[in-house]
Design an enzyme around this catalytic site. Sequence first.
Site, mmCIF file in Angstrom:
data_model
loop_
_atom_site.group_PDB
_atom_site.id
_atom_site.type_symbol
_atom_site.label_atom_id
_atom_site.label_comp_id
_atom_site.label_asym_id
_atom_site.label_seq_id
_atom_site.Cartn_x
_atom_site.Cartn_y
_atom_site.Cartn_z
ATOM 1 N N SER A 88 -80.690 142.348 12.250
ATOM 2 C CA SER A 88 -80.868 140.995 11.694
ATOM 3 C C SER A 88 -80.128 140.832 10.361
ATOM 4 C CB SER A 88 -82.347 140.640 11.558
ATOM 5 O OG SER A 88 -82.951 141.327 10.494
ATOM 6 N N GLY A 147 -79.869 160.942 -3.034
ATOM 7 C CA GLY A 147 -81.325 160.881 -2.896
ATOM 8 C C GLY A 147 -81.764 159.864 -1.855
ATOM 9 N N ASP A 200 -76.810 157.033 -3.164
ATOM 10 C CA ASP A 200 -76.422 158.350 -3.670
ATOM 11 C C ASP A 200 -77.093 159.406 -2.789
ATOM 12 O OD1 ASP A 200 -79.050 158.495 -4.488
ATOM 13 O OD2 ASP A 200 -78.611 158.348 -6.633
ATOM 14 N N ASN A 255 -77.156 149.811 0.314
ATOM 15 C CA ASN A 255 -78.257 149.799 1.277
ATOM 16 C C ASN A 255 -79.253 148.718 0.873
ATOM 17 O OD1 ASN A 255 -79.974 150.783 3.407
ATOM 18 N ND2 ASN A 255 -81.220 151.816 1.863
ATOM 19 N N GLU A 309 -84.521 139.387 2.433
ATOM 20 C CA GLU A 309 -83.412 140.341 2.606
ATOM 21 C C GLU A 309 -82.161 139.594 3.061
ATOM 22 O OE1 GLU A 309 -84.099 143.916 4.953
ATOM 23 O OE2 GLU A 309 -86.232 143.815 4.540
ATOM 24 N N HIS A 357 -83.382 147.873 1.076
ATOM 25 C CA HIS A 357 -84.658 148.547 1.320
ATOM 26 C C HIS A 357 -85.793 147.552 1.078
ATOM 27 C CE1 HIS A 357 -87.335 152.010 1.604
ATOM 28 N NE2 HIS A 357 -87.995 151.501 0.576
ATOM 29 N N ASP A 411 -83.126 156.512 -1.286
ATOM 30 C CA ASP A 411 -83.355 155.206 -1.935
ATOM 31 C C ASP A 411 -83.416 155.318 -3.469
ATOM 32 O OD1 ASP A 411 -83.569 154.047 0.652
ATOM 33 O OD2 ASP A 411 -85.662 154.654 0.764
HETATM 34 C C1 GRF Z 1 -84.653 146.109 7.140
HETATM 35 O O1 GRF Z 1 -85.983 145.845 6.814
HETATM 36 C C2 GRF Z 1 -83.975 146.862 6.032
HETATM 37 O O2 GRF Z 1 -84.490 146.563 4.771
HETATM 38 C C3 GRF Z 1 -84.300 148.300 6.365
HETATM 39 O O3 GRF Z 1 -84.230 148.361 7.764
HETATM 40 C C4 GRF Z 1 -84.514 147.068 8.309
HETATM 41 C C5 GRF Z 1 -83.362 146.727 9.193
HETATM 42 O O4 GRF Z 1 -83.566 145.540 9.908
HETATM 43 N N1 GRF Z 1 -83.389 149.207 5.714
HETATM 44 P P1 GRF Z 1 -82.379 144.862 10.709
HETATM 45 O O5 GRF Z 1 -81.876 145.895 11.716
HETATM 46 O O6 GRF Z 1 -81.318 144.464 9.740
HETATM 47 O O7 GRF Z 1 -83.013 143.707 11.389
#
Ligand code: GRF
Length: 196
Positions: free
Chosen positions: A20, A150, A148, A114, A181, A116, A152
């Site tokens: 998504s 680690g 990096d 990334n 997001e 998160h 997250d």
């Molecule tokens: C999202 O919640 C993202 O924050 C996490 O994994 C999920 C991925 O969702 N890293 P999608 O595949 O982008 O729908």
Amino acid sequence: MTEKKLRLFKLGVLISGRGSNLMALHQHIQSATLNAEIAVVISNVIDAPGLAWAQTQGLTCYGIERKIFPSKAEYEKKITDLLTSHHVDLVVLAGYMAILGKDFIEHFRNRIVNIHPSLLPAFPGLHPQRQALAAGVTESGCTVHFVDEGVDTGKIIAQKTVPVLPDDTEDTLSERILKEEHQLYAKAIEIVANRL
Ligand code: GRF
């Protein structure tokens, strides 16, 4: 004006699942709220819904499973070569469910991001929404950060806060965060693109 500013900022998006965030980035690019181009999509899960979707959109995409390579290093070398051959400026992890190796991170240092679903440094790792509910916080959210070595831990680029409601379940909180997001990732990529 430099050569980089004259051409579109190229993204290499790595996914493992529903995609998504990939879809949202594509939508932002289509509607010109993100000035970039998805140069390549790579999924480490062959039957990931996000990969099937990318195909329907005519995006350049590959499904490449780790298990067909003798080692993780060789698998990641293949991914590195693909990203490089598509002249990717930024590697975008969008639900990519694998820990990247040292060599890959070193190769793309400060060029891997990334997203998160928590307000890092709170709740890194797996099930951050579940962790937030268990901790009883009243706010959570999402974070875009550089990757990096680690889990997250990389430098934070952007964050967005959402409320945690008393009757939230993992699903309702995840849904509220995911909506943010889909806006935050494009904004954060624009920030990085303007800096690189
Ligand atoms: C999202 O919640 C993202 O924050 C996490 O994994 C999920 C991925 O969702 N890293 P999608 O595949 O982008 O729908």
